[in-house]
Design an enzyme around this catalytic site. Structure first.
Site, short mmCIF file in Angstrom:
data_model
loop_
_atom_site.label_atom_id
_atom_site.label_comp_id
_atom_site.label_asym_id
_atom_site.label_seq_id
_atom_site.Cartn_x
_atom_site.Cartn_y
_atom_site.Cartn_z
N GLY A 115 0.77 -1.25 -0.12
CA GLY A 115 -0.02 -0.02 -0.19
C GLY A 115 0.89 1.28 -0.20
O GLY A 115 0.60 2.26 -0.54
N ASP A 132 -6.16 1.04 6.82
CA ASP A 132 -6.35 0.03 7.88
C ASP A 132 -5.45 -1.44 7.68
O ASP A 132 -5.81 -2.33 7.23
CB ASP A 132 -7.99 -0.47 7.85
#
Length: 251
Positions: A115, A132
């Site tokens: 990410g 998250d």
């Protein structure tokens, strides 16, 4: 990246674990589109912060887990295009097989990758970024650095919001909050931590956010009517925390 995944069920709820008892995601089997865990509901408080009913149109989710946030937005924001970046192929498989993650390439772009690298290297703009991402030990790695948060800000549109799930009981929690605040030039707000110990931080880019608690309550009632998600208890806790001056949420 390879690790053990475990699926458990109790009282009608299916849980995802990363090789430990720590819950990484959950789905009530009878209501697969609903948000079972409190912190996922609180991350959706972002939907109260912009008055445009069509917002957000482009969403980036970093960390898939049990796909709770992805499914909720897929169902309740049909005009939105969702990009999900998940580092572990095993998690994507589990979400598809056990947690009813939809397969719709037109609206849902699944990226297997890191990410942090994705954000640092892409040139797209997003209205909403939901962060998250944790490993089985609760570590965020490069997802919790000042350069990464600065890159998230650069990837937000003029009405962009970043929502970050932090572990309020972790040793580095205050440092994480400080990095987010610094990256966004103080345009960040910490919501009171949930009973689980999760705390959600919202940071904004572009158009200012200035909403009274009456405005927020009105938005929450409308969202509840449209989606079934009740964020009124979250607003009550926010008001009791007295972190918003003059009963206004300003970002």
């Amino acid at each position: 990246m390879a690790f053990a995944l475990d699926i458990s069920e109790q009282s009608g709820v299916r849980y995802l674990h990363f090789g430990s008892t720590w819950v990484q995601g959950a789905m009530r089997i009878a209501r697969p589109w609903s948000l079972e865990l409190e912190y996922t509901r609180e991350m959706m408080s972002s939907l109260l912060l912009r008055d445009d009913a069509r917002w957000p149109r482009k969403v980036l989710l970093i960390g898939l887990g049990a796909a709770s946030l992805t499914k909720f937005l897929y169902r309740n924001r049909p005009l939105a295009h969702l990009t999900v970046v998940e580092i572990a192929p095993e998690v994507v498989f589990a979400a598809q097989q056990y947690f009813k993650l939809p397969e719709d390439p037109k609206r849902l772009n699944l990226v297997i990758g890191d990410g942090a690298e994705y954000v640092l290297n892409c040139n797209k703009k997003f209205d909403l970024i939901l962060l998250d991402g944790f490993d089985r030990l609760g570590r965020c790695g490069a997802l919790d650095t000042l350069p990464f948060y600065q890159a998230c800000r650069a990837r937000l549109s003029d009405d962009g919001i970043l929502a970050v799930n932090l572990l309020a009981r972790s040793r580095g929690f205050k440092d994480s909050l400080s990095r987010i605040t610094s990256a966004f030039d103080d345009r960040a707000l910490l919501f009171p931590s949930c009973e689980s110990g999760n705390a959600i931080v919202f940071a904004a880019e572009g158009s200012p956010i200035d909403l009274s608690f009456d405005d927020l309550k009105e938005n929450a009632l409308l969202l509840k009517q449209e989606t079934g998600l009740n964020l009124l208890p979250t607003l009550t806790r926010l008001a009791q925390a007295r972190t918003c001056l003059n009963n206004r949420l300003v970002l």
